[in-house]
Design a protein around this motif. Sequence first.
Motif, PDB file in Angstrom:
ATOM      1  N   CYS A  93       0.618  -0.824  -0.410  1.00 38.01           N
ATOM      2  CA  CYS A  93      -0.002  -0.095  -0.210  1.00 38.01           C
ATOM      3  C   CYS A  93       0.695   1.038   0.003  1.00 38.01           C
ATOM      4  CB  CYS A  93      -0.849   0.204   1.103  1.00 38.01           C
ATOM      5  SG  CYS A  93      -2.030   1.144   1.220  1.00 38.01           S
ATOM      6  N   LYS A  94       2.172   0.947   0.807  1.00 37.69           N
ATOM      7  CA  LYS A  94       2.994   2.737   0.957  1.00 37.69           C
ATOM      8  C   LYS A  94       3.216   3.097  -0.985  1.00 37.69           C
ATOM      9  CE  LYS A  94       6.963  -0.584   1.497  1.00 37.69           C
ATOM     10  NZ  LYS A  94       8.213  -0.372   2.238  1.00 37.69           N
ATOM     11  N   ALA A  95       2.527   1.972  -1.813  1.00 34.14           N
ATOM     12  CA  ALA A  95       3.783   2.582  -2.405  1.00 34.14           C
ATOM     13  C   ALA A  95       2.753   3.210  -3.771  1.00 34.14           C
ATOM     14  CB  ALA A  95       3.310   1.299  -3.797  1.00 34.14           C
ATOM     15  N   LEU A  96       1.574   3.200  -3.080  1.00 31.05           N
ATOM     16  CA  LEU A  96       0.666   4.984  -3.598  1.00 31.05           C
ATOM     17  C   LEU A  96       1.114   5.881  -3.072  1.00 31.05           C
ATOM     18  CD1 LEU A  96      -2.484   3.349  -2.251  1.00 31.05           C
ATOM     19  CD2 LEU A  96      -1.838   3.563  -4.683  1.00 31.05           C
ATOM     20  N   TYR A  97       2.517   6.280  -1.982  1.00 35.43           N
ATOM     21  CA  TYR A  97       3.087   7.400  -1.488  1.00 35.43           C
ATOM     22  C   TYR A  97       4.215   7.840  -1.454  1.00 35.43           C
ATOM     23  CZ  TYR A  97       1.925   4.968   2.717  1.00 35.43           C
ATOM     24  OH  TYR A  97       2.198   4.142   3.830  1.00 35.43           O
ATOM     25  N   SER A  98       4.973   6.701  -2.292  1.00 33.34           N
ATOM     26  CA  SER A  98       5.956   6.337  -1.945  1.00 33.34           C
ATOM     27  C   SER A  98       7.235   7.420  -3.133  1.00 33.34           C
ATOM     28  CB  SER A  98       6.386   5.273  -3.210  1.00 33.34           C
ATOM     29  OG  SER A  98       6.133   4.759  -4.647  1.00 33.34           O
ATOM     30  N   GLY A  99       6.469   8.313  -3.765  1.00 36.71           N
ATOM     31  CA  GLY A  99       7.157   9.492  -4.589  1.00 36.71           C
ATOM     32  C   GLY A  99       7.448   9.055  -6.316  1.00 36.71           C
ATOM     33  N   ARG A 100       8.321   9.227  -6.642  1.00 33.00           N
ATOM     34  CA  ARG A 100       8.706   9.042  -7.844  1.00 33.00           C
ATOM     35  C   ARG A 100      10.026   7.300  -7.414  1.00 33.00           C
ATOM     36  NH1 ARG A 100      12.659  13.541 -10.323  1.00 33.00           N
ATOM     37  NH2 ARG A 100      14.790  12.488  -9.643  1.00 33.00           N
ATOM     38  N   PRO A 101       9.504   6.787  -8.026  1.00 32.83           N
ATOM     39  CA  PRO A 101      10.751   5.561  -7.402  1.00 32.83           C
ATOM     40  C   PRO A 101      11.286   4.829  -8.626  1.00 32.83           C
ATOM     41  CG  PRO A 101       8.838   4.838  -8.849  1.00 32.83           C
ATOM     42  CD  PRO A 101       8.737   6.595  -8.869  1.00 32.83           C
ATOM     43  N   TRP A 102      11.938   6.190  -9.236  1.00 28.82           N
ATOM     44  CA  TRP A 102      13.576   5.901 -10.556  1.00 28.82           C
ATOM     45  C   TRP A 102      13.682   6.985 -10.672  1.00 28.82           C
ATOM     46  CZ3 TRP A 102       7.757   3.926 -12.465  1.00 28.82           C
ATOM     47  CH2 TRP A 102       7.598   5.647 -12.155  1.00 28.82           C
ATOM     48  N   HIS A 103      15.151   7.198 -11.269  1.00 29.94           N
ATOM     49  CA  HIS A 103      16.247   7.690 -12.315  1.00 29.94           C
ATOM     50  C   HIS A 103      15.076   8.736 -13.249  1.00 29.94           C
ATOM     51  CE1 HIS A 103      19.009   7.461  -8.540  1.00 29.94           C
ATOM     52  NE2 HIS A 103      18.555   6.139  -8.697  1.00 29.94           N
ATOM     53  N   LEU A 104      15.498  10.087 -13.668  1.00 33.98           N
ATOM     54  CA  LEU A 104      14.935  10.870 -14.776  1.00 33.98           C
ATOM     55  C   LEU A 104      15.401  11.768 -15.291  1.00 33.98           C
ATOM     56  CD1 LEU A 104      12.974  11.213 -16.494  1.00 33.98           C
ATOM     57  CD2 LEU A 104      11.983  12.814 -14.775  1.00 33.98           C
ATOM     58  N   SER A 105      15.866  11.998 -16.445  1.00 35.94           N
ATOM     59  CA  SER A 105      16.951  13.369 -16.840  1.00 35.94           C
ATOM     60  C   SER A 105      15.824  14.087 -17.215  1.00 35.94           C
ATOM     61  CB  SER A 105      17.519  12.892 -17.995  1.00 35.94           C
ATOM     62  OG  SER A 105      17.244  12.291 -19.200  1.00 35.94           O
ATOM     63  N   TYR A 106      16.235  15.452 -17.329  1.00 35.66           N
ATOM     64  CA  TYR A 106      15.465  16.720 -17.316  1.00 35.66           C
ATOM     65  C   TYR A 106      15.154  16.698 -19.401  1.00 35.66           C
ATOM     66  CZ  TYR A 106      13.392  21.283 -17.420  1.00 35.66           C
ATOM     67  OH  TYR A 106      13.006  22.240 -17.737  1.00 35.66           O
ATOM     68  N   GLN A 107      16.005  15.936 -20.169  1.00 32.88           N
ATOM     69  CA  GLN A 107      16.264  16.093 -20.658  1.00 32.88           C
ATOM     70  C   GLN A 107      14.940  14.731 -21.608  1.00 32.88           C
ATOM     71  OE1 GLN A 107      19.860  15.108 -23.339  1.00 32.88           O
ATOM     72  NE2 GLN A 107      18.430  15.035 -24.959  1.00 32.88           N
ATOM     73  N   ASP A 108      14.933  13.827 -20.305  1.00 34.62           N
ATOM     74  CA  ASP A 108      13.889  12.371 -21.474  1.00 34.62           C
ATOM     75  C   ASP A 108      12.383  13.102 -20.431  1.00 34.62           C
ATOM     76  OD1 ASP A 108      15.251  10.648 -22.105  1.00 34.62           O
ATOM     77  OD2 ASP A 108      15.642   9.370 -20.744  1.00 34.62           O
ATOM     78  N   TYR A 109      12.843  14.169 -19.243  1.00 39.10           N
ATOM     79  CA  TYR A 109      10.967  14.857 -18.621  1.00 39.10           C
ATOM     80  C   TYR A 109      11.165  15.737 -20.185  1.00 39.10           C
ATOM     81  CZ  TYR A 109       8.335  18.173 -16.688  1.00 39.10           C
ATOM     82  OH  TYR A 109       7.015  19.264 -16.401  1.00 39.10           O
ATOM     83  N   GLN A 110      11.485  16.176 -20.872  1.00 36.09           N
ATOM     84  CA  GLN A 110      11.318  18.028 -21.668  1.00 36.09           C
ATOM     85  C   GLN A 110      10.541  16.533 -23.093  1.00 36.09           C
ATOM     86  OE1 GLN A 110      10.562  20.118 -20.536  1.00 36.09           O
ATOM     87  NE2 GLN A 110      12.066  21.394 -21.015  1.00 36.09           N
ATOM     88  N   THR A 111      11.326  15.847 -22.971  1.00 34.55           N
ATOM     89  CA  THR A 111      10.575  15.024 -24.783  1.00 34.55           C
ATOM     90  C   THR A 111       9.034  14.780 -24.204  1.00 34.55           C
ATOM     91  OG1 THR A 111      13.224  14.341 -24.817  1.00 34.55           O
ATOM     92  CG2 THR A 111      11.445  12.838 -25.551  1.00 34.55           C
ATOM     93  N   LEU A 112       8.869  13.600 -22.982  1.00 31.33           N
ATOM     94  CA  LEU A 112       7.739  13.526 -22.973  1.00 31.33           C
ATOM     95  C   LEU A 112       6.863  14.702 -22.746  1.00 31.33           C
ATOM     96  CD1 LEU A 112       8.347  10.909 -19.378  1.00 31.33           C
ATOM     97  CD2 LEU A 112       8.017   9.807 -22.524  1.00 31.33           C
ATOM     98  N   LEU A 113       6.952  15.568 -22.660  1.00 31.27           N
ATOM     99  CA  LEU A 113       6.405  17.254 -21.990  1.00 31.27           C
ATOM    100  C   LEU A 113       5.979  16.914 -23.809  1.00 31.27           C
ATOM    101  CD1 LEU A 113       5.021  18.680 -19.762  1.00 31.27           C
ATOM    102  CD2 LEU A 113       6.964  20.227 -20.248  1.00 31.27           C
TER     103      LEU A 113
END
Length: 266
Positions: free
Chosen positions: A124-144
Amino acid sequence: MKIDALFAKLWLQYLEVTPCAKPIQKLLCDEGEVINDHVAFRTYALPDIRLEDLARHFTALGYRYKDEYQFKLKKLRARYLLHPDPKVPKVFISELKVDELSSSAQRIIGQLYQQLPTGYMKECKALYSGRPWHLSYQDYQTLLSESEYAAWLAAFGYRANHFTVSVNALKSFNTLEDVNDVLMENGYQLNLSGGLIKGSRSDMLEQSSTLAEHVCVNFIDQKELIPSCFYEFALRYPDASGKLYQGFVEASADKIFDSTNMRATG
């Protein structure tokens, strides 16, 4: 975990990236408790973290599945869950159809997904676990550039995307217009996508929301201010039986999703 304990943890985590929530509560209700209409979650439609994998934690607490919704342009599927106790908030869960995205977006999300430990969503704690992975800003921008939803989930992970004030339970306000007026008078920016108020009396549901606050997020290569979570406000009307409508309006929910989009200003 008991329902009250779960929502308390979700609320505390939500406040970490939504500092406007507490002052808004005080603005709307100086005395007494602000009632929460529903809480929403986002996820990817991938094995072990699908909509149903998140919902399992709520069905174990007595919730039952209700209506399903499709948001074709956003490539989303959603359902809401209702608890027999009317005082318990509804839960709205959506998932992104990853297989309908471009190959580059699928590649990035696949790399995030591979960082999850086996059985990640079983607790259940996974529901409030936040970001469970590493992410680059470039990949964030690509997804955005392709899906604001995909980028938000990549950046913020698992948490309540928004809480919702039940306008019906407010003693000092009779209409959603009154709530919106007070919020804007006090400097809060509201989501104008689809209009200030989404839905109508004939829909049996009116909704509005703040625009997500910008918070500093640590990416693996830099820090950036990006839209986080928002606060929603819902006014429900009686259905044919005389009971308050408990569902959602697909067209309105589509525009509420835009509350985390920095471009949802008009």
